[in-house]
Structure formats: C-alpha cells, structure tokens
Design a protein around this motif. Structure first.
Motif, short mmCIF file in Angstrom:
data_model
loop_
_atom_site.label_atom_id
_atom_site.label_comp_id
_atom_site.label_asym_id
_atom_site.label_seq_id
_atom_site.Cartn_x
_atom_site.Cartn_y
_atom_site.Cartn_z
N LEU A 252 0.84 -1.19 0.00
CA LEU A 252 0.00 0.00 0.00
C LEU A 252 0.87 1.25 0.00
O LEU A 252 1.84 1.34 0.75
CB LEU A 252 -0.90 -0.01 1.23
CG LEU A 252 -1.90 1.15 1.33
CD1 LEU A 252 -2.98 1.01 0.26
CD2 LEU A 252 -2.52 1.20 2.72
N LEU B 119 -4.85 6.34 -1.99
CA LEU B 119 -4.26 5.04 -1.70
C LEU B 119 -4.02 4.31 -3.01
O LEU B 119 -4.83 4.40 -3.94
CB LEU B 119 -5.19 4.20 -0.81
CG LEU B 119 -5.20 4.47 0.70
CD1 LEU B 119 -5.57 5.92 1.01
CD2 LEU B 119 -6.18 3.53 1.40
N ARG C 262 -1.88 -2.69 -2.99
CA ARG C 262 -2.63 -3.71 -2.26
C ARG C 262 -2.93 -3.24 -0.84
O ARG C 262 -2.02 -2.90 -0.09
CB ARG C 262 -1.83 -5.02 -2.22
CG ARG C 262 -1.68 -5.70 -3.57
CD ARG C 262 -0.69 -6.86 -3.51
NE ARG C 262 -1.06 -7.85 -2.51
CZ ARG C 262 -1.89 -8.86 -2.74
NH1 ARG C 262 -2.45 -9.00 -3.93
NH2 ARG C 262 -2.18 -9.73 -1.79
N PHE C 263 -4.20 -3.25 -0.49
CA PHE C 263 -4.63 -2.80 0.84
C PHE C 263 -5.01 -4.05 1.62
O PHE C 263 -6.13 -4.54 1.53
CB PHE C 263 -5.81 -1.85 0.69
CG PHE C 263 -6.16 -1.09 1.95
CD1 PHE C 263 -5.36 -1.13 3.08
CD2 PHE C 263 -7.31 -0.32 1.99
CE1 PHE C 263 -5.68 -0.42 4.22
CE2 PHE C 263 -7.66 0.39 3.13
CZ PHE C 263 -6.84 0.34 4.24
N ALA D 75 -0.71 -4.05 5.66
CA ALA D 75 -0.53 -2.60 5.51
C ALA D 75 -0.82 -1.84 6.80
O ALA D 75 -0.89 -0.61 6.78
CB ALA D 75 -1.44 -2.08 4.39
N VAL E 164 -6.39 1.45 -5.78
CA VAL E 164 -6.26 0.26 -4.94
C VAL E 164 -6.57 -0.96 -5.80
O VAL E 164 -7.69 -1.12 -6.29
CB VAL E 164 -7.20 0.33 -3.72
CG1 VAL E 164 -7.20 -1.00 -2.97
CG2 VAL E 164 -6.78 1.47 -2.80
N GLY F 265 -7.90 -4.88 5.05
CA GLY F 265 -8.09 -3.53 4.55
C GLY F 265 -9.46 -2.98 4.90
O GLY F 265 -9.60 -1.81 5.30
#
Length: 222
Positions: free
Chosen positions: A122, A137, A140-141, A145, A171, A178
C-alpha cells in the motif's frame, strides 16, 4: 454480540450469537486475552448463532487466528451460519480461517474475487489541497498494511470536525484486513467529530465494500 464460555475436558468453547460488528471490539479482545492461558489447548469459537459480521468483525476473526497460531492453540471456528459462511467465502478466506466445515475457495470469477497474484504494498500520497484533507491510496490494501495505514489514523486525530477523503481509485486489491482498517478510520473520524468519505473505488473494490456493508456506515462517491 453475546458471548458465553464453557470449559470442557477437550478445551474451551466460546459460543457467540447476534450481530458481530466493530462495536464488539472490546468484548472480542477480552476473549482473545484468554488465549494467553490456553496454550496447547483446543479452543472453539461457535459461530452458529452469529447472524451477521461486518468487515471489522472479520478482521477480529483473522486476529484470533493469528493469535491462536502464536500461542500454539488449535483454533476451530465452528458452524458459521449460511450468511456468515457466504461472506467469508466471497472474501476468499478459505486458507486463512480454520472454519469447520471448511470454507470453499473463491472461484476466482466475478467482481468480489480479487486476483491474489497482484503484487505491491500500500502506498499513500496527499490529495491536491483543493480537494480538502485526505490521501490517495494505491496498491494492495491488506492486513500487512497496518503499519503504513497507521499514519492515516494519526492524521484523523487532528480532524476536529473536518471531512476526510480516501481516494481508492488505484487500490488494486483489498482483503478483510483492509476493510477492517477502513472501519477503524471511520470510527476514528467520528470520535473527533469528523466524517470519512471513500472516493472512486474500482468496480470490484466497490462490490467488496457493498458486500461487507461498508456503504451503510460511511459515504462512497465516484
């Protein structure tokens, strides 16, 4: 959420019932605190009576699985209702939560099954000043992260009634971790009298937000 505990010869059983949401954070963390004395034992979370879980609660289940592994506990999440099972399967948690009967892996098709092959962590970048306080953002969340996202929560401590925007356009992947962090951010914004807006999610991220009922507790635009 209601919780009832039984100590049996085979291990400890927690029977959960009702709606399991971010409001139950303290209650569930109290259950996890008991894990410290359960090393080497079997612990069952009976989910048969849980009618609904939001994304924050799913994050708590992931935290339980991680803590059980760290304490050498054999954890079983037993008999989730059809509704809860469907949410867990659509979020592709078959390999992450010790559910019995086992979850079915996501098919890999459709908007809610995000490609796990995508890479990259992220990243956060400030939004243009004319759009107000907020961040864009990208990447990858995921649960990994947490450290990066901590700065978002720290910024929200200074909102003082302001609106805060998180732009999700870039994202590429979001898991239940996330989702849980978004719920934490929303809770933090409300705590200081502010509001959180999620902007421009991709179609598959938007579907995940809708499936986890995030759109019922915070605004989504774009």
């Amino acid at each position: 959420m209601e919780a009832r505990m039984e100590n049996l010869a085979a291990g400890r059983v927690w029977t959960l019932s009702g709606r399991m949401t971010f409001h139950d954070n303290d209650r569930f963390l109290a259950i996890l605190a008991e894990f410290a004395s359960d090393s080497g034992r079997r612990v069952v979370l009976d989910l048969a009576g849980v009618e609904y879980t939001d994304s924050f609660a799913i994050g708590l289940l992931l935290q339980a699985a991680e803590q059980a592994r760290a304490n050498g506990i054999t954890l079983v999440m037993a008999k989730p209702s059809a509704t809860v099972r469907s949410i867990l399967e659509q979020m592709d948690l078959a390999g992450q939560l010790p559910v019995e009967p086992p979850l079915q892996p996501a098919s890999g098709h459709g908007a809610t099954a995000m490609a796990a092959a995508e890479t990259g962590g992220l990243k956060l970048s400030p939004l243009p000043s004319e759009r107000g306080p907020g961040l864009a953002l990208s990447g990858r969340f995921t649960f990994a992260a947490q450290g990066t996202f901590l700065s978002v929560l720290q910024q929200m401590e200074r909102l003082n009634g302001s609106h805060y925007r998180l732009d999700l356009a870039d994202v590429s992947f979001m898991d239940s971790g996330g989702l849980s962090m978004l719920m934490m951010a929303n809770d933090q914004a409300r705590h200081v009298g502010g509001t959180l807006m999620l902007a421009n999610p991709s179609p598959r991220v938007r579907d995940l937000l809708r499936m986890a009922a995030v759109d019922t507790v915070m605004a989504i635009e774009g």
